[in-house]
Scaffold this active site. Sequence first.
Site, mmCIF file in Angstrom:
data_model
loop_
_atom_site.group_PDB
_atom_site.id
_atom_site.type_symbol
_atom_site.label_atom_id
_atom_site.label_comp_id
_atom_site.label_asym_id
_atom_site.label_seq_id
_atom_site.Cartn_x
_atom_site.Cartn_y
_atom_site.Cartn_z
ATOM 1 N N LYS A 115 0.818 -1.214 0.000
ATOM 2 C CA LYS A 115 0.000 0.000 0.000
ATOM 3 C C LYS A 115 0.850 1.261 0.000
ATOM 4 C CE LYS A 115 -4.394 -1.588 1.804
ATOM 5 N NZ LYS A 115 -5.336 -1.613 2.922
ATOM 6 N N LYS A 216 -4.999 -10.410 -6.533
ATOM 7 C CA LYS A 216 -6.249 -10.669 -5.810
ATOM 8 C C LYS A 216 -7.323 -9.653 -6.205
ATOM 9 C CE LYS A 216 -5.780 -7.974 -1.664
ATOM 10 N NZ LYS A 216 -5.771 -7.708 -0.297
ATOM 11 N N LYS A 219 -10.625 -3.821 -3.884
ATOM 12 C CA LYS A 219 -11.433 -2.601 -3.996
ATOM 13 C C LYS A 219 -10.701 -1.527 -4.780
ATOM 14 C CE LYS A 219 -13.295 -3.307 0.650
ATOM 15 N NZ LYS A 219 -13.114 -3.065 2.065
HETATM 16 P P1 TYM Z 1 -10.827 -5.492 4.119
HETATM 17 O O1 TYM Z 1 -11.906 -4.500 4.322
HETATM 18 O O2 TYM Z 1 -9.751 -5.210 3.163
HETATM 19 O O3 TYM Z 1 -11.460 -6.879 3.701
HETATM 20 C C1 TYM Z 1 -12.536 -7.434 4.427
HETATM 21 C C2 TYM Z 1 -12.426 -8.952 4.421
HETATM 22 O O4 TYM Z 1 -12.471 -9.419 3.075
HETATM 23 C C3 TYM Z 1 -11.377 -10.301 2.857
HETATM 24 N N1 TYM Z 1 -10.951 -10.179 1.460
HETATM 25 C C4 TYM Z 1 -10.851 -11.212 0.621
HETATM 26 N N2 TYM Z 1 -11.089 -12.529 0.787
HETATM 27 C C5 TYM Z 1 -10.900 -13.323 -0.284
HETATM 28 N N3 TYM Z 1 -10.489 -12.867 -1.499
HETATM 29 C C6 TYM Z 1 -10.241 -11.549 -1.708
HETATM 30 N N4 TYM Z 1 -9.845 -11.098 -2.895
HETATM 31 C C7 TYM Z 1 -10.422 -10.658 -0.614
HETATM 32 N N5 TYM Z 1 -10.262 -9.311 -0.472
HETATM 33 C C8 TYM Z 1 -10.595 -9.044 0.810
HETATM 34 C C9 TYM Z 1 -10.297 -9.821 3.808
HETATM 35 O O5 TYM Z 1 -9.356 -10.832 4.062
HETATM 36 C C10 TYM Z 1 -11.108 -9.454 5.022
HETATM 37 O O6 TYM Z 1 -11.372 -10.607 5.808
HETATM 38 N N6 TYM Z 1 -7.543 -5.540 7.880
HETATM 39 C C11 TYM Z 1 -8.893 -5.968 7.533
HETATM 40 C C12 TYM Z 1 -9.962 -5.262 8.355
HETATM 41 C C13 TYM Z 1 -9.812 -5.427 9.830
HETATM 42 C C14 TYM Z 1 -9.968 -6.637 10.560
HETATM 43 C C15 TYM Z 1 -9.772 -6.265 11.934
HETATM 44 C C16 TYM Z 1 -10.233 -7.952 10.224
HETATM 45 C C17 TYM Z 1 -9.531 -4.446 10.712
HETATM 46 N N7 TYM Z 1 -9.505 -4.949 11.987
HETATM 47 C C18 TYM Z 1 -9.842 -7.227 12.941
HETATM 48 C C19 TYM Z 1 -10.308 -8.905 11.238
HETATM 49 C C20 TYM Z 1 -10.110 -8.535 12.584
HETATM 50 C C21 TYM Z 1 -9.075 -5.636 6.050
HETATM 51 O O7 TYM Z 1 -8.229 -5.154 5.412
HETATM 52 O O8 TYM Z 1 -10.282 -5.878 5.565
#
Ligand code: TYM
Length: 354
Positions: A115, A216, A219
């Site tokens: 990032k 992957k 967004k």
């Molecule tokens: P975020 O918002 O990027 O993504 C949310 C969830 O979606 C999953 N994900 C995917 N799974 C499969 N294939 C993909 N291409 C894909 N893209 C996204 C992510 O793995 C995630 O589970 N850091 C986290 C947010 C967060 C969090 C936490 C998660 C903040 N605090 C505490 C768990 C526990 C994130 O970037 O989510």
Amino acid sequence: MTGFRELVFSGVQPTGNLHLGNYLGAITRFVALQERYDCIYCVVDLHAITAELHQPDLPSQTREVTAAFLASGIDPRRNIVFNQSQVSGHAELAWIFNCVARIGWMNRMTQFKDKAGKDRENASLGLLAYPSLMAADILLYRATHVPVGEDQKQHLELTRDIAQKFNNDFQPAIAARADSVPAGDEAGSRQFFPLTEPLIGGPAARVMSLRDGSKKMSKSDPSDFSRINLTDDRDAIAGKIRKAKTDPEPLPSEEAGLAGRPEADNLVGIYAALAGTDKAAVLGDFGGAQFSAFKAALVDLAVDVLGPIGAEMNRLQADPGHIDAVLADGAGRARAIADETMRAVKDIVGMVRS
Ligand code: TYM
């Protein structure tokens, strides 16, 4: 894991473009887990500002993720659904964890490197400390299980490292407390924070871009054709799947035949996750088929599953007052747990409270 009450926590960032990877890798699994566990699902708006501070659509994006949770079947009465910034314990515990974690740990995070890109010196300090806030999210509730997609694996390992270091650094104070738990090691030490278990799995733990099977689904991909958004209509879904990159061979009959064919592997994984089955079963049905036939079936399945969710999201988002009431109720219940943890943490660290 012994001693700690079993509890699930996970979060999704309100950064817009909620897509099929978020849904299959995370949100559908949140729904399934509420049958077995007490669950806390959080819209992590503090995380959302780490990459880009000024986001005029943050309120509607926060409500969009909440609507996606509810439309997918998460019950906000049985579980806790709220947005992170309404519970100040997240930021407070993150600060303490900033003093537990080492800069070297943060610098090693692949997500930070991706990032921040080439101009690392110019990334926000928040982006560097992102995993420390994530550890705080989880450990504020002393959660034992965290369902996420595969891209979050390294962050969850770091969460365990932070918990372990805190437990070690404050061992005498922790061992004296009734709310600590035996670590089960030879030294007879005790833990205040659990070593959280990641729940990563299923056929869609890593959904890839529809345009490039080595990237992957994300967004932030500039091409909307790389992802299926949860609110895409039938025409959009059909167009994106039809244009999805493939190779010239028909589908194999067995999973081993997907090796070296990332685009085929991805589409079969998506189909399996949407159908609630596994890749072997999908290949049992479609082995030998051409992509044109398989894609037509995938469009029908995707529209069947996502259509009602998108429609329900739109219905819910038309009433922002209702969504805000759900978040306020969840925040109140989250705060009660968080405040108790913060009182204990302050006692352990030695901060005077009056
Ligand atoms: P975020 O918002 O990027 O993504 C949310 C969830 O979606 C999953 N994900 C995917 N799974 C499969 N294939 C993909 N291409 C894909 N893209 C996204 C992510 O793995 C995630 O589970 N850091 C986290 C947010 C967060 C969090 C936490 C998660 C903040 N605090 C505490 C768990 C526990 C994130 O970037 O989510």
